[in-house]
Design an enzyme around this catalytic site. Structure first.
Site, PDB file in Angstrom:
ATOM      1  N   ILE A  12       0.472  -1.383   0.439  1.00  0.00           N
ATOM      2  CA  ILE A  12      -0.142  -0.032   0.184  1.00  0.00           C
ATOM      3  C   ILE A  12       0.838   1.192  -0.122  1.00  0.00           C
ATOM      4  CG2 ILE A  12      -1.682   1.067   1.429  1.00  0.00           C
ATOM      5  CD1 ILE A  12      -3.519  -0.523  -0.570  1.00  0.00           C
ATOM      6  N   ASN A 103      -5.689  -0.821   9.185  1.00  0.00           N
ATOM      7  CA  ASN A 103      -6.846  -1.218   9.353  1.00  0.00           C
ATOM      8  C   ASN A 103      -6.754  -1.448  10.685  1.00  0.00           C
ATOM      9  OD1 ASN A 103      -6.820  -2.237   6.763  1.00  0.00           O
ATOM     10  ND2 ASN A 103      -4.884  -3.918   7.008  1.00  0.00           N
ATOM     11  N   LYS A 205     -14.831   0.122   6.755  1.00  0.00           N
ATOM     12  CA  LYS A 205     -13.878  -0.899   6.783  1.00  0.00           C
ATOM     13  C   LYS A 205     -13.937  -2.585   7.907  1.00  0.00           C
ATOM     14  CE  LYS A 205     -10.173  -2.161   4.340  1.00  0.00           C
ATOM     15  NZ  LYS A 205      -8.928  -1.591   4.638  1.00  0.00           N
ATOM     16  N   ASN A 213     -10.919 -11.295   8.381  1.00  0.00           N
ATOM     17  CA  ASN A 213      -9.323 -11.670   8.608  1.00  0.00           C
ATOM     18  C   ASN A 213      -9.077 -12.966   9.740  1.00  0.00           C
ATOM     19  OD1 ASN A 213      -7.083  -9.816   7.341  1.00  0.00           O
ATOM     20  ND2 ASN A 213      -9.073  -8.472   7.476  1.00  0.00           N
ATOM     21  N   GLU A 286      -2.332  -9.066  13.038  1.00  0.00           N
ATOM     22  CA  GLU A 286      -2.673  -7.948  13.169  1.00  0.00           C
ATOM     23  C   GLU A 286      -3.749  -8.355  13.582  1.00  0.00           C
ATOM     24  OE1 GLU A 286      -3.021  -3.732  10.659  1.00  0.00           O
ATOM     25  OE2 GLU A 286      -3.171  -5.232   9.433  1.00  0.00           O
TER      26      GLU A 286
END
Length: 336
Positions: A12, A103, A205, A213, A286
């Site tokens: 990203i 995130n 999101k 995830n 994460e």
């Protein structure tokens, strides 16, 4: 011309850097290893359904070569933020803004959020205030990253879909610094709306991240496989409903339904989530921002969130077994 440093020029970060450079910004990339070597020799090569292009920007592993900038775009994983001080400090002047393209729940979530929780620290993402000590809250511009990108090979970024980077001030104002960064992003061909209610975008999101995830890490399933299996689809639906309940309790009203969110995820196809990719690569998951922060907010607001709690417990055990977490945090690693 705005001066931007991308701290962590991975999939990203390098994509953002390439777009900003193409739009005329003064861009500096901080990377390491083969990625750094490729960026220096060949620039950032972007492969995209919107058209391939190459952008050339200064690349280094030493931020002291760059000096103070107007904006730092954070391309690091959220669990690295608290240990990024030595990399970040040389880039800062009095008015440097931090674009936190992470995130999950950000460390600044309750900063300047009017209501009963204003100023409250979320321990999962700001343990003991360690993150806010390195990244001062007044510098923060929230950012929600919608595009999907991968590093196809060192220096080569494959852009899969999406061009929207929503940004916004924690206090809801439409600031000059947000407008200037938005203009630089738009000049580079990206969408970058300045949102007065950036937290609503965070929850939109997060609805996908908090469910897909961990389920993908536990099952090794792709997005479409999770959606098309009746059992996992039902679990994802329940996790999304519980997430919306927590969002409402802190004053956010994301304008998207669970059905629409699921439909969008299914259309992504056989895509591995970032958490599954990290698991397969033996990297730290994460979990703090994507799950632990949400469960902590459930505790703060009195939400039951039974499915979120169960899936988090299972995924946390998986992460501890797979990666072998210890109480001693590893040093910050810039994405290669």
């Amino acid at each position: 011309m705005v001066k931007v440093a991308v701290l962590g020029a991975g999939a990203i970060g390098a994509y953002v850097g390439a777009a900003l450079r193409r739009g005329g910004a003064d861009v500096h990339l901080i990377a390491r290893g083969p990625q750094l070597e490729a960026l220096r020799k060949h620039g950032i090569q972007v492969k995209s359904p919107r058209g391939d292009f190459t952008a050339y920007a200064h690349a280094t592993d030493d931020p002291t070569e760059i000096g103070p900038v107007d904006y730092v775009f954070l391309g690091l994983k959220a669990h690295s933020y608290a240990r990024s001080g030595p990399l970040l400090e040389p880039l800062l002047h009095e008015h440097t803004a931090l674009i936190a393209g992470q995130n999950g729940i950000p460390w600044w979530y309750f900063h300047q959020l009017a209501g009963p929780y204003e100023g409250r620290r979320i321990e999962a993402v700001d343990p003991g205030g360690a993150t806010s000590a390195v990244m001062a809250l007044e510098r923060v511009i929230g950012c929600v990253v919608y595009p999907a990108t991968v590093i196809e090979s060192p220096g080569v970024i494959r852009h899969l879909e999406g061009t929207r980077f929503s940004i916004g001030e924690p206090d809801g104002t439409i600031s000059g610094r947000c407008l200037a960064f938005s203009a630089a992003m738009i000049a580079g061909g990206l969408k970058c709306p300045v949102e007065a209610r950036i937290r609503d975008d965070i929850w939109i999101k997060l609805m996908g991240n908090v469910a897909f995830n961990p389920i993908s890490a536990l099952t090794r399933g792709t997005m479409v496989e999770i959606c098309q299996h009746a059992g996992t689809r039902a679990v994802v639906e329940q996790m999304m409903e519980e997430t919306l309940d927590i969002a409402a309790r802190v004053g956010s009203t994301p304008t998207i339904s669970v059905a629409k969110r699921l439909d969008g995820a299914e259309k992504v196809g056989h895509h591995k989530t970032s958490m599954l990719q990290d698991l397969e690569a033996g990297k730290q998951l994460e979990l703090d921002a994507i799950m632990a922060g949400v469960v902590e907010m459930a505790d703060i607001t009195g939400a039951s969130a039974p499915t979120l709690r169960t899936v988090y417990a299972a995924t946390d055990l998986l992460a501890r077994a797979a990666v072998g977490r210890t109480s001693e945090l590893p040093p910050v690693r810039i994405p290669a």
